[in-house]
Design an enzyme around this catalytic site. Structure first.
Site, PDB file in Angstrom:
ATOM      1  N   GLY A 155      19.378  13.853 -13.988  1.00 48.25           N
ATOM      2  CA  GLY A 155      19.424  15.165 -13.351  1.00 48.25           C
ATOM      3  C   GLY A 155      18.218  15.330 -12.454  1.00 48.25           C
ATOM      4  N   ILE A 157      15.100  16.412 -12.965  1.00 45.28           N
ATOM      5  CA  ILE A 157      13.820  15.892 -13.451  1.00 45.28           C
ATOM      6  C   ILE A 157      13.858  14.382 -13.535  1.00 45.28           C
ATOM      7  CG2 ILE A 157      12.178  15.925 -15.359  1.00 45.28           C
ATOM      8  CD1 ILE A 157      13.203  18.785 -15.989  1.00 45.28           C
ATOM      9  N   SER A 176      23.900   7.936 -17.324  1.00 43.42           N
ATOM     10  CA  SER A 176      24.240   9.331 -17.108  1.00 43.42           C
ATOM     11  C   SER A 176      25.736   9.505 -17.258  1.00 43.42           C
ATOM     12  CB  SER A 176      23.799   9.775 -15.699  1.00 43.42           C
ATOM     13  OG  SER A 176      23.767  11.173 -15.597  1.00 43.42           O
ATOM     14  N   ARG A 177      26.171  10.743 -17.527  1.00 50.39           N
ATOM     15  CA  ARG A 177      27.597  10.992 -17.731  1.00 50.39           C
ATOM     16  C   ARG A 177      28.415  10.698 -16.487  1.00 50.39           C
ATOM     17  NH1 ARG A 177      27.386  16.973 -20.208  1.00 50.39           N
ATOM     18  NH2 ARG A 177      25.778  17.090 -18.603  1.00 50.39           N
ATOM     19  N   ALA A 237      12.019  15.767 -22.684  1.00 50.09           N
ATOM     20  CA  ALA A 237      13.232  16.587 -22.690  1.00 50.09           C
ATOM     21  C   ALA A 237      13.183  17.584 -23.845  1.00 50.09           C
ATOM     22  CB  ALA A 237      14.464  15.688 -22.766  1.00 50.09           C
ATOM     23  N   ARG A 238      13.708  17.207 -25.006  1.00 47.86           N
ATOM     24  CA  ARG A 238      13.639  18.016 -26.215  1.00 47.86           C
ATOM     25  C   ARG A 238      13.365  17.092 -27.396  1.00 47.86           C
ATOM     26  NH1 ARG A 238      12.800  21.754 -23.493  1.00 47.86           N
ATOM     27  NH2 ARG A 238      13.909  23.767 -23.362  1.00 47.86           N
ATOM     28  N   GLU A 267       8.957  20.993 -33.566  1.00 50.54           N
ATOM     29  CA  GLU A 267       7.880  21.636 -32.824  1.00 50.54           C
ATOM     30  C   GLU A 267       7.622  23.054 -33.327  1.00 50.54           C
ATOM     31  OE1 GLU A 267       7.601  22.677 -28.142  1.00 50.54           O
ATOM     32  OE2 GLU A 267       8.223  20.645 -28.630  1.00 50.54           O
ATOM     33  N   HIS A 285       3.774  19.958 -25.363  1.00 51.62           N
ATOM     34  CA  HIS A 285       4.834  20.583 -24.553  1.00 51.62           C
ATOM     35  C   HIS A 285       4.258  21.196 -23.269  1.00 51.62           C
ATOM     36  CE1 HIS A 285       9.153  22.294 -25.009  1.00 51.62           C
ATOM     37  NE2 HIS A 285       8.852  22.131 -23.730  1.00 51.62           N
ATOM     38  N   GLY A 287       5.159  20.172 -20.141  1.00 52.96           N
ATOM     39  CA  GLY A 287       5.996  19.795 -18.997  1.00 52.96           C
ATOM     40  C   GLY A 287       5.982  20.770 -17.842  1.00 52.96           C
TER      41      GLY A 287
END
Length: 320
Positions: A155, A157, A176-177, A237-238, A267, A285, A287
């Site tokens: 995407g 980023i 990627s999808r 990302a997460r 987190e 975190h 970013g």
């Protein structure tokens, strides 16, 4: 005049734009709002600006009341929001894509440099006042030129990170999808691979996919075992996309060379095993943590709220 609830402190320009038209209540403390205080604060709200530290679920929505029109999340990711519950109640959900792309890509590439060149280890040596001397084999890292960056989730980023990698002379592979546009693939000289192939091929794997049930522990023991023992993993990302227990074992066993993490599975808690390892760079975190980016994020969330409360279409709606 509508009531707008802001669940945590955000830059003042966004708050001023809301106050110009509506009544605003904001949680002023720098620590996250408690669940009890959140449920009390949202009562009667027409709009809520939420931070990623707050879980917005059916309980919060019902505490707000049926007049609630919009939940504007001040983040790109919205795994803290129960989007279907919002849709059931007719509440619009928005996020803040685009405005934090470059800042997060900077952190991703910073972590790539920290891990491959062992910068975190080097700084700890200096700060601890550990005796050291220049040597041909002291804290040797790995160069990036001619190596392959594997991007999972191409995407905005992911693309911005890939562009930085190209400037450092890296090759690009991505999973990627969907296939990226031909002109972008040509610009990046990017090769599409499935995830397993990418993991086996890349020298650095950088995660940029959204978090969902489908990507929970996307990187676990099996996936780490596919990586080269000279490879590095970076996650901006997460946190729950990576199984931290499996990552600790892989790092301890030398299954991969190192890792750089800006986000964590539970987190703000960090797996104790990560804290004990030198071959992982850990940052809290950061970013989107620039003045310019956080201001733009808050303003976009405010603009979404103002649009919906004014009877206009939101700028960046999350589709149910």
């Amino acid at each position: 005049m509508s009531k707008v609830v802001v669940t945590g402190r955000v830059p003042e320009p966004a708050v001023e734009s809301l106050r110009a038209e509506h009544e605003v209540w904001m949680h002023e403390d720098i620590t996250p709002i408690s669940r009890e205080a959140l449920l009390e604060a949202v009562a009667g709200a027409d709009a809520i600006l939420s931070l990623l530290t707050e879980k917005i679920d059916a309980e919060v929505l019902d505490a707000a009341g049926s007049q609630l029109q919009i939940l504007a999340n001040v983040a790109v990711g919205y795994n803290n929001v129960d989007v279907p519950a919002c849709a059931e109640r007719g509440v619009v959900v928005t996020n803040t894509p685009g405005v934090l792309t470059e800042a997060t890509a900077d952190i991703a590439f910073g972590l790539i440099l920290m891990t491959t060149r062992r910068l975190g280890e080097g700084e700890r040596v200096i700060r601890s006042q550990t005796p050291w001397a220049w040597g041909m084999f002291y804290l040797l890292g790995s160069g990036l030129q001619g190596k392959t960056l594997g991007v999972i989730g191409l995407g905005g980023i992911g693309v911005a990170t890939a562009r930085r990698a190209r400037a450092f002379g890296m090759r690009i592979a991505y999973a990627s999808r969907s296939e990226c546009p031909a002109e972008l693939a040509e610009e990046l000289q990017a090769t599409r691979m499935d995830t397993d192939e990418l993991l086996a091929h890349a020298d650095v794997v950088s995660l940029h996919c959204p978090y969902s049930e489908a990507t929970h522990h996307l990187i676990g023991a099996e996936q780490l075992a596919r990586m080269k023992d000279t490879a590095y993993l970076v996650n901006t990302a997460r946190g729950p996309i990576v199984d931290e227990a499996a990552l600790v074992k892989a790092l301890r066993d030398g299954q991969i060379a190192g890792a750089g993490l800006d986000v964590f599975e539970k987190e703000p808690a960090v797996h104790e095993g990560l804290l004990e390892l030198d071959n992982v760079a850990l940052v809290p975190h950061l970013g989107s943590a620039t003045v310019e980016t956080r201001t733009a994020m808050a303003q976009l969330a405010a603009d979404n709220a103002l649009a919906v409360l004014g009877g206009r279409d939101p700028l960046t709606q999350v589709q149910p």
